[in-house]
Design an enzyme around this catalytic site. Structure first.
Site, PDB file in Angstrom:
ATOM      1  N   GLU A   1      18.326   2.756  -2.346  1.00  0.00           N
ATOM      2  CA  GLU A   1      18.411   1.651  -1.844  1.00  0.00           C
ATOM      3  C   GLU A   1      17.871   1.496  -3.710  1.00  0.00           C
ATOM      4  OE1 GLU A   1      16.115  -0.431   0.503  1.00  0.00           O
ATOM      5  OE2 GLU A   1      16.917   0.889   2.233  1.00  0.00           O
TER       6      GLU A   1
ATOM      7  N   GLY B   1      12.441 -10.667   4.677  1.00  0.00           N
ATOM      8  CA  GLY B   1      11.675  -9.946   4.707  1.00  0.00           C
ATOM      9  C   GLY B   1      11.742  -8.943   5.658  1.00  0.00           C
ATOM     10  N   LEU B   2      12.233  -8.411   6.444  1.00  0.00           N
ATOM     11  CA  LEU B   2      12.671  -8.196   7.315  1.00  0.00           C
ATOM     12  C   LEU B   2      12.880  -6.748   7.489  1.00  0.00           C
ATOM     13  CD1 LEU B   2      12.563 -11.019  10.117  1.00  0.00           C
ATOM     14  CD2 LEU B   2      10.843  -9.621   9.282  1.00  0.00           C
TER      15      LEU B   2
ATOM     16  N   THR C   1       1.263  -1.321  -0.213  1.00  0.00           N
ATOM     17  CA  THR C   1       0.068  -0.148  -0.218  1.00  0.00           C
ATOM     18  C   THR C   1       0.808   0.925   0.229  1.00  0.00           C
ATOM     19  OG1 THR C   1       0.129  -0.050   2.689  1.00  0.00           O
ATOM     20  CG2 THR C   1      -1.794  -0.878   0.875  1.00  0.00           C
ATOM     21  N   ASP C   2       2.141   1.189   0.618  1.00  0.00           N
ATOM     22  CA  ASP C   2       3.442   2.299   0.934  1.00  0.00           C
ATOM     23  C   ASP C   2       3.273   2.905  -0.897  1.00  0.00           C
ATOM     24  OD1 ASP C   2       4.707   0.277   0.000  1.00  0.00           O
ATOM     25  OD2 ASP C   2       6.521   1.034   1.322  1.00  0.00           O
TER      26      ASP C   2
ATOM     27  N   GLY D   1      17.873 -10.472   4.024  1.00  0.00           N
ATOM     28  CA  GLY D   1      17.343 -11.038   2.771  1.00  0.00           C
ATOM     29  C   GLY D   1      15.764 -12.204   3.685  1.00  0.00           C
TER      30      GLY D   1
ATOM     31  N   ASP E   1       9.735   0.774   5.045  1.00  0.00           N
ATOM     32  CA  ASP E   1      10.479  -0.059   5.598  1.00  0.00           C
ATOM     33  C   ASP E   1      11.547   1.451   6.207  1.00  0.00           C
ATOM     34  OD1 ASP E   1       9.595  -1.785   4.343  1.00  0.00           O
ATOM     35  OD2 ASP E   1      11.229  -2.517   3.268  1.00  0.00           O
TER      36      ASP E   1
ATOM     37  N   TYR F   1       8.012  -7.398  -8.168  1.00  0.00           N
ATOM     38  CA  TYR F   1       7.795  -5.889  -7.478  1.00  0.00           C
ATOM     39  C   TYR F   1       7.776  -4.288  -8.455  1.00  0.00           C
ATOM     40  CZ  TYR F   1       8.588  -2.846  -3.719  1.00  0.00           C
ATOM     41  OH  TYR F   1       7.453  -1.565  -2.996  1.00  0.00           O
TER      42      TYR F   1
ATOM     43  N   SER G   1      31.434  -5.765   6.736  1.00  0.00           N
ATOM     44  CA  SER G   1      30.730  -6.674   7.315  1.00  0.00           C
ATOM     45  C   SER G   1      31.171  -7.473   7.988  1.00  0.00           C
ATOM     46  CB  SER G   1      29.635  -6.740   6.157  1.00  0.00           C
ATOM     47  OG  SER G   1      28.939  -7.815   6.064  1.00  0.00           O
TER      48      SER G   1
END
Ligand code: GLA
Length: 429
Positions: free
Chosen positions: A192, A151-152, A61-62, A149, A204, A261, A93
């Site tokens: 991104e 979805g969080l 929805t965003d 990876g 996000d 997407y 990292s």
């Protein structure tokens, strides 16, 4: 995947589903600082952290100017950073502690950096593009307990922690207020989208930068709203209702930059054009105000040329309404109604938006059959995680049932975590 995740996953007995623990600020700060010192042979200027998120409801929805309702996870990405005098960027990292990636901001163009380092490098690039000339290069070390990876929003945790750190060391002054943070969020989104090439609609990054402890963030994505108008904090106290929010990462491959997407976004934009509105939020609001909403939805869908587009629009319009209903139900303590809305959201994402995969559908199904009030996928879909609202003390049992079903289906072993509404990005050291 990440060595950090292995280190922080607790496994009670052989064959039992691992739960990923969150690192405390002290642990995270130390790990990031140690990695920085090991990579660059000196101390960082400080350490900052930004959380991953789960979206409770309001999916896809965003980018339709709609509503969504994320909470920040206690799981965070920590960045130890030191500014440089020149325009060089060096990042490392804990996934590959011996590999320092390098780039130069001078003359850098969109998509000019490959691999994961595009995310943090792109933030500095985006700030400079926005006119913040005093932002120069930096050295940074990342450590994270946000599963990658899944979805969080591990990528938002990375870009937002970088944006906050750069704001601080270069004295931009946007990190201290909620409204100011929107400037940093925009840099994270631009990084991104344009440097890493991953589409994202803003959910996000807003979650990582604006959520507060004990609350869900009701985010209204209408572009005409100012930062002071577009969020409200909604109490989300699971203890009050004796509940837990279980998150299960299905470990099914998750990718947003594979075209699916972007295709969903394009279909929604095309539908809005055909309907003669700026975005599908306008359509959703029109329908929700109609005397006969069923008829109004039918007329809207009748005006669209093909079945796929009708399905996509039906999802977006009904999902926006579900966010409103969920906020009301949860505030009234009507947990059964809240659970039914989780279920309806997932079913709509599966049937109409077509972004689920068998792992997500099966995990949701098993959670529902084992007493969850409701369960749904969270995030963009095509893999990733599910969330389930369960009675206090039942998370492990439900997660284990999902793991057992996955073993029967020959899926990857899932992993789990316990979500509580946590705070947004902040300096930790
Ligand atoms: C991903 C994107 C978000 C949002 C969700 C779906 O997480 O990054 O902007 O569109 O998918 O709700």
């Amino acid at each position: 995947m990440s060595t950090t995740i292995q280190q922080h996953a607790t496994q009670d007995a052989a064959g039992s589903i691992p739960f990923i623990d969150a690192m405390s600020d002290t642990e995270g700060a130390k790990a990031a600082r140690d990695l920085f010192e090991q990579a660059y042979g000196e101390a960082p200027e400080g350490v900052w952290a930004a959380p991953g998120r789960v979206n409770l409801i309001g999916e896809h929805t965003d980018y339709n100017a709609g509503l969504c309702l994320p909470i920040a996870l206690p799981h965070r990405t920590f960045i130890a950073l030191k500014p440089r005098e020149d325009t060089k960027v060096r990042v490392v990292s804990d996934v590959a502690p011996d590999k320092v990636a390098e780039a130069d901001l001078d003359g850098l163009k969109a998509r000019g950096v490959d691999g994961w380092s595009a995310y943090p490098t792109g933030v500095a690039w985006a700030l400079r593009q926005a006119g913040f000339d005093k932002v120069k290069g930096f050295d940074a070390a990342f450590t994270s307990c946000v599963p990658l990876g899944s979805g969080l929003s591990s990528s938002a945790a990375m870009t937002c922690s970088t944006a906050l750190a750069l704001d601080d060391v270069y004295g931009l002054g946007y990190g201290d207020s909620d409204a100011g943070r929107v400037t940093l969020i925009n840099a994270a989104i631009k990084s991104e989208n344009e440097m890493a090439g991953a589409s994202t609609g803003g959910l996000d990054q807003n979650a990582s930068m604006r959520c507060t402890e004990g609350h869900a963030l009701l985010l209204d994505c209408r572009p005409e709203l100012t930062p002071l108008e577009n969020v409200s904090q909604q109490e989300f106290d699971l203890d009050k209702y004796n509940l837990e929010l279980l998150v299960v990462d299905t470990q099914a491959p998750h990718q947003l930059n594979d075209g699916q997407y972007a295709q969903r976004r394009a279909t929604c934009e095309e539908a809005a054009k055909i309907l003669g509105v700026a975005n599908l939020r306008v359509t959703a609001d029109g329908i929700s105000k109609a005397d006969d909403q069923f008829q109004a939805l039918k007329e809207t869908l009748d005006a669209l040329p093909d079945e796929t587009m009708k399905k996509r629009v039906r999802h977006v319009v009904t999902e926006i309404e579900r966010v409103r209903s969920f906020v009301r139900a949860f505030a009234q303590g009507d947990i059964k109604a809240a659970g039914r809305l989780f279920n309806a959201s997932h079913d709509s994402l599966a049937a109409d938006y077509e972004v689920t995969v068998p792992e997500l559908d099966i995990a949701v199904d098993v959670a529902r059959k084992n007493g969850a009030y409701g369960a749904r996928m969270t995030g963009g879909g095509f893999g990733g995680s599910i969330i389930a609202l369960v009675d206090k003390g039942r998370s492990r049992e439900v997660a284990q049932k999902i793991a057992d079903a996955f073993a029967v289906h020959g899926f990857h072993q899932p992993r789990a975590l316990a979500a509580v509404a946590s705070s947004s990005a902040h300096r930790v050291d």
